[in-house]
Design an enzyme around this catalytic site. Structure first.
Site, mmCIF file in Angstrom:
data_model
loop_
_atom_site.group_PDB
_atom_site.id
_atom_site.type_symbol
_atom_site.label_atom_id
_atom_site.label_comp_id
_atom_site.label_asym_id
_atom_site.label_seq_id
_atom_site.Cartn_x
_atom_site.Cartn_y
_atom_site.Cartn_z
ATOM 1 N N ASP A 49 0.824 -1.209 0.000
ATOM 2 C CA ASP A 49 0.000 0.000 0.000
ATOM 3 C C ASP A 49 0.859 1.261 0.000
ATOM 4 O O ASP A 49 0.660 2.154 -0.810
ATOM 5 C CB ASP A 49 -0.928 0.001 1.215
ATOM 6 C CG ASP A 49 -1.855 -1.202 1.201
ATOM 7 O OD1 ASP A 49 -2.336 -1.557 0.109
ATOM 8 O OD2 ASP A 49 -2.078 -1.801 2.267
ATOM 9 N N HIS A 72 5.159 21.096 5.395
ATOM 10 C CA HIS A 72 3.805 21.283 4.852
ATOM 11 C C HIS A 72 3.043 19.968 4.903
ATOM 12 O O HIS A 72 3.608 18.940 5.272
ATOM 13 C CB HIS A 72 3.862 21.829 3.417
ATOM 14 C CG HIS A 72 4.528 20.914 2.449
ATOM 15 N ND1 HIS A 72 5.904 20.757 2.383
ATOM 16 C CD2 HIS A 72 4.022 20.093 1.494
ATOM 17 C CE1 HIS A 72 6.196 19.887 1.433
ATOM 18 N NE2 HIS A 72 5.079 19.461 0.881
ATOM 19 N N HIS A 77 5.431 14.243 2.941
ATOM 20 C CA HIS A 77 6.127 14.936 4.041
ATOM 21 C C HIS A 77 5.545 14.601 5.410
ATOM 22 O O HIS A 77 6.245 14.707 6.408
ATOM 23 C CB HIS A 77 6.121 16.449 3.788
ATOM 24 C CG HIS A 77 6.980 16.819 2.622
ATOM 25 N ND1 HIS A 77 8.248 17.310 2.766
ATOM 26 C CD2 HIS A 77 6.783 16.694 1.296
ATOM 27 C CE1 HIS A 77 8.791 17.493 1.568
ATOM 28 N NE2 HIS A 77 7.916 17.130 0.655
ATOM 29 N N ASP A 162 9.405 21.818 0.274
ATOM 30 C CA ASP A 162 8.990 21.980 -1.117
ATOM 31 C C ASP A 162 8.603 23.435 -1.300
ATOM 32 O O ASP A 162 7.938 24.015 -0.443
ATOM 33 C CB ASP A 162 7.768 21.108 -1.420
ATOM 34 C CG ASP A 162 8.125 19.635 -1.577
ATOM 35 O OD1 ASP A 162 9.326 19.307 -1.577
ATOM 36 O OD2 ASP A 162 7.187 18.832 -1.686
ATOM 37 N N ASP A 194 15.001 21.859 -2.620
ATOM 38 C CA ASP A 194 14.075 21.009 -3.380
ATOM 39 C C ASP A 194 14.522 20.819 -4.842
ATOM 40 O O ASP A 194 14.599 21.780 -5.601
ATOM 41 C CB ASP A 194 12.696 21.701 -3.317
ATOM 42 C CG ASP A 194 11.612 21.027 -4.154
ATOM 43 O OD1 ASP A 194 11.832 19.924 -4.668
ATOM 44 O OD2 ASP A 194 10.515 21.627 -4.254
ATOM 45 N N ALA A 231 -6.781 16.954 -4.059
ATOM 46 C CA ALA A 231 -7.604 17.487 -2.977
ATOM 47 C C ALA A 231 -6.828 18.526 -2.159
ATOM 48 O O ALA A 231 -7.395 19.541 -1.738
ATOM 49 C CB ALA A 231 -8.079 16.348 -2.078
ATOM 50 N N VAL A 364 -0.349 23.974 -13.064
ATOM 51 C CA VAL A 364 1.024 24.454 -12.895
ATOM 52 C C VAL A 364 1.654 23.656 -11.768
ATOM 53 O O VAL A 364 0.965 23.140 -10.893
ATOM 54 C CB VAL A 364 1.092 25.967 -12.569
ATOM 55 C CG1 VAL A 364 0.480 26.791 -13.691
ATOM 56 C CG2 VAL A 364 0.415 26.264 -11.244
ATOM 57 N N GLY A 366 4.030 22.851 -8.412
ATOM 58 C CA GLY A 366 4.268 23.480 -7.120
ATOM 59 C C GLY A 366 5.745 23.558 -6.779
ATOM 60 O O GLY A 366 6.107 23.957 -5.666
ATOM 61 N N HIS A 367 6.593 23.175 -7.729
ATOM 62 C CA HIS A 367 8.029 23.117 -7.449
ATOM 63 C C HIS A 367 8.807 24.116 -8.298
ATOM 64 O O HIS A 367 8.363 24.513 -9.368
ATOM 65 C CB HIS A 367 8.541 21.698 -7.702
ATOM 66 C CG HIS A 367 7.924 20.681 -6.804
ATOM 67 N ND1 HIS A 367 8.385 20.421 -5.532
ATOM 68 C CD2 HIS A 367 6.846 19.884 -6.972
ATOM 69 C CE1 HIS A 367 7.630 19.502 -4.963
ATOM 70 N NE2 HIS A 367 6.684 19.147 -5.820
#
Lengths: 554, 554
Positions: A49, A72, A77, A162, A194, A231, A364, A366-367
């Site tokens: 899993d 975050h 994380h 991140d 990152d 989400a 877009v 996030g990094h």
């Protein structure tokens, strides 16, 4: 002369991989842990899993672990925390939304009351043992993300978590350039940054770009709109909600994790929803088709997700019709490409208008891209540099960027999980290894599935299993009853009767061989049956099912 | 009034999917088959080697199948032929390289002498039953590719095969614009055209672009160069060979399929290799590192391929070293992204300089982008249009292109495998369905693995199997010996002894229950054991292994 003080950086996850991020900072008899993430299993980890970091090193040093600080609320994380905290109950520090999401997980595990969660705000400075930790605001694809400035007696260590540099974030909360620059001006010992997007040149686009694409799409749509996204990307949800409101559409939320996040984010004030805008699913289905937007999970084509079920006409409450607009506001995570493509294909077949990856501005990252990574280095001006969060090629390319910006090769550490980097004020070096690795979680089992079990699953998945049951006489070794053969996942027996009859003959002759040679050790008899039958079946079918002889004596 | 003559187009593969291309053209009691391709299995088809089209329809009409015409030598166009020809031995028509590659496959299967292969050249016109078939040269990622113009009593049908429009092909053999245009001018009933790349705007780059990238890379490289690409891309191999020769490097060929293709292509004159350029592997390893180029398989990260083994330091003859340049001249086929990324990552870790996808010009597609598709339509000017070779979204987008170019919606047929399109000179319609589908090949078994076997493999792969062996008394139903439990792929038994002991107790109590209730049907007893044990194990582990009770009576 006294030995120079030193601080160690010990990655337990996130190097040479994307996921299960966990970094240890050690100063003398004090350990601070940054993040505790999980990773979703590679395809060959059949039945697994999730994958979490091996924390043997922390358990061996249990008494000196002072706390865990979080950057975050993403799974890679915080996802391992329910497992880690069961074995290592230390104080946890994080921002409000991060702890809100973590709290939901701990509640499910009935652990919430036993864990000490400490809520912090950006620019807060918290003392944890000999470490002073400042939380510094950054932009990311989830609100309330922070970098960390960790003051140690050797110097300041900055861990970016991140991040991206979004000059126009949806909530107006820009990356705290001042604090990074001020730290840089005063002197930073090491930067850990990152590496996820280091292969992209230029700048990552602002989250606001997606809002513009939503606006264009919503304006033109005549029927229902369905938006699928991660989400946890609350800013994305906010933009969908704002746009829906602008075009007088109600919003219905579909999918368990989407409902959870919307609830937490509303409760904590991270999501701003006009009164009366949210409706239940059954109300939504009664509204005119041009007056509703669905927010749903399934942007990764996950087989059980709401969008996948809609695409295969298997969702009880939402039926896709010709003219509906489906926005898949995400890119496939590596490994999910085919699942996502299949969902898109099914939606096309239902006559839907699908807006996905191919359309610029529908998602877009996030990094940070290369220019943002350079900006971070130039703000922080570290003496030492260590790329984190990335596969090997990303770490290596990130190191090259650092070199291009003038950080000497000898001050750059491209490490591996478990490899210790030891820094003094003046020099740095690799200093051995600690235990590290991956722990596989399968259902309630943590670490009980190892290589042998995985190897068996692999073989079973490819060619199935044959169970040979036979009773032999204790005295003579001759067959009393059987052999019977049960097959699962090999061939459909009813259509392969002849093969099965021949297989039984093979088993008989193997046993006769043993009896005539007076072989009576069980293991030898079983080997003989297994080898003869395996050889026969491979010749006949070019397959190698697992063969399990069960021999009883009477 | 006599009924109007009609021709039927019956796709048996390649619609709603990428792969196993097969199209049937039927006129009265005459059938012509275009291509017989295979598809590589989706991930969930556990243990399956390849997927081929269901040819029930052809077998039912065996006596009227006049022949099979081939467009080119790729697996998704000829890979099913060894299976098809075993059941349906009809004449096969193809160009020289196509038949050369097919011949190799048939020889391996000892079928070569029994099959009638007819070699054709571009612009040849062959009469097959009532059909006159012209072969028209097109560019593609393999030499000797052709489109087909099939004259029928109803009109001309043009099937593009796979194509691109390369204005500067490596071998100078440009797409035969004249023949397409001439056919168009005279009148074409229907165009069936390749949809693979319809999602890309503009033009696909010329193969020659890759040659330029090779030149740039070879010029700068100081150590060994390893080029991985598709074995069948002979033009690509030619460019690597030509560039190697230009920079005074010898060439060694690695990997079985690469060696095969190089041999066939040299033999037939499709590959032009200067004398003495090719060297054996052991000679290559003795050459100075800046004087050798390896051509290898493994551009898709296939686990057993040469490049993958080199990356994991598992190749006996080629060891990657710091400074070596690896060129991966291919894009990952959907589903292979993670495998390819892993190989690249390992190569980086070995210190190699890896040139891959991220670098523009290292690979070009063999399929037409939108402007090429439009050009084909405008050359051929068909009355009816049917997109082929693509997933549903691609077929739908290709149909939209056709509509944009002025073909009336009612003359465009977005079909499915098995769905018959019937055309007269004046009108077209969907006209029912024939049997179609996929046949799974696993080892030597063709079609013997069905849904039940796959479902079992799925369950076995996720949670393994528990076999419960117990002997009970025929009279009382009480246990005589056992229960013993054998587990494979569930948990490692030695580390889960307690769980196994508890499981045995569950089995005992299930059997006791049956005995006390006088239940004696085997199926009921087995169900009871299975249900009780399954419930217990799920509670304890959240896993659902397959449970197989084996109960013997004495």
């Amino acid at each position: 002369m006294a030995r120079e003080p030193k601080v160690s950086l010990i990655p337990l996850g996130g190097l040479g991989e994307v996921g299960k991020n966990m970094m240890v900072v050690r100063y003398g008899e004090n350990i601070l842990v940054i993040d505790s993430g999980l990773m979703f299993p590679e395809e060959e980890l059949l039945g697994i899993d999730i994958v979490i970091p091996d924390i043997t090193y922390l358990l061996e040093n249990k008494n000196i672990v002072r706390g865990i600080v979080l950057t975050h609320g993403h799974e890679d994380h915080i996802g391992a925390l329910p497992y880690v905290l069961k074995q290592l109950n230390v104080p946890v520090y994080g921002t409000r939304l991060t702890l809100g999401i973590l709290g939901g997980k701990l509640r499910e595990q009935h652990m919430l009351d036993n864990v000490k969660l400490n809520c912090v705000k950006p620019r807060d400075i918290v003392t944890i043992g000999p470490f002073k930790v400042e939380f510094i605001r950054v932009s990311h694809s989830i609100p309330d993300a922070v970098a960390l400035a960790i003051e140690t007696p050797v110097g300041v260590i900055i861990h970016t978590g991140d991040f991206k540099i979004d000059q126009t974030p949806v909530d107006g909360e820009v990356t705290d350039f001042y604090r990074f620059a001020q730290r840089g001006e005063k002197g930073v010992l090491a930067l850990l940054s990152d590496s996820t997007n280091v292969e992209r040149s230029g700048y990552t686009m602002s989250e606001r770009v997606v809002g513009q694409t939503f606006d264009d799409t919503f304006r033109e749509s005549q029927e229902r709109i369905i938006v699928a996204t991660f989400a946890s990307n609350v800013h994305r949800l906010q933009q969908a909600i704002t746009t829906a409101s602008r075009y007088h559409r109600k919003v219905a939320v579909v999918g368990r994790s989407m409902v959870n996040v919307v609830n937490i984010a509303c409760e904590l004030g991270y999501l701003n929803v006009p009164d009366g805008l949210l409706v239940e699913l059954d109300e939504a289905s009664r509204l005119p088709r041009n007056q509703v937007v669905y927010l749903t999970t399934g942007s990764q084509g996950e087989p059980m997700s709401a969008l996948t079920r809609m695409a295969s006409r298997d969702h009880r409450q939402v039926e896709i019709m010709t003219g509906d607009t489906i926005i898949i506001s995400a890119t496939p995570i590596p490994g999910n490409e085919k699942l996502v493509a299949r969902v898109i294909d099914q939606l096309f077949k239902l006559g839907a208008n699908v807006i996905y990856e191919a359309v610029s501005g529908i998602h877009v990252s996030g990094h940070p891209s290369q220019e943002e990574l350079k900006l971070m280095m130039n703000l922080v001006k570290p003496k030492f540099f260590m790329p984190v969060h990335g596969e090997n090629r990303m770490l290596i390319k990130h190191a090259r960027l650092a070199r291009d910006l003038g950080i000497p090769e000898s001050n750059i550490f491209v490490g591996e999980n478990g490899q210790v980097v030891e820094l003094t004020k003046r020099s740095g070096r690799f200093a051995g290894r600690v235990t590290s690795g991956r722990v596989l979680v399968d259902g309630l089992g943590v670490g009980d599935v190892g290589n042998i079990v995985l190897r068996d699953r692999r073989q079973l998945s490819q060619d199935g299993i044959l169970i040979v049951v036979v009773t032999i006489s204790r005295d003579s070794g001759l067959i009393v009853s059987g052999p019977d053969i049960v097959s699962r996942g090999f061939v459909y027996v009813r259509e392969s009767e002849q093969l099965m009859e021949q297989a039984k003959e093979k088993v008989k002759s193997a046993l006769d061989k043993c009896a005539s040679r007076k072989i009576s050790e069980w293991s030898s008899i079983k080997s003989q049956v297994r080898d003869d039958l395996s050889k026969f079946l491979f010749e006949k079918t070019r397959r190698r099912p697992m063969i399990l002889p069960i021999i009883m004596e009477v």
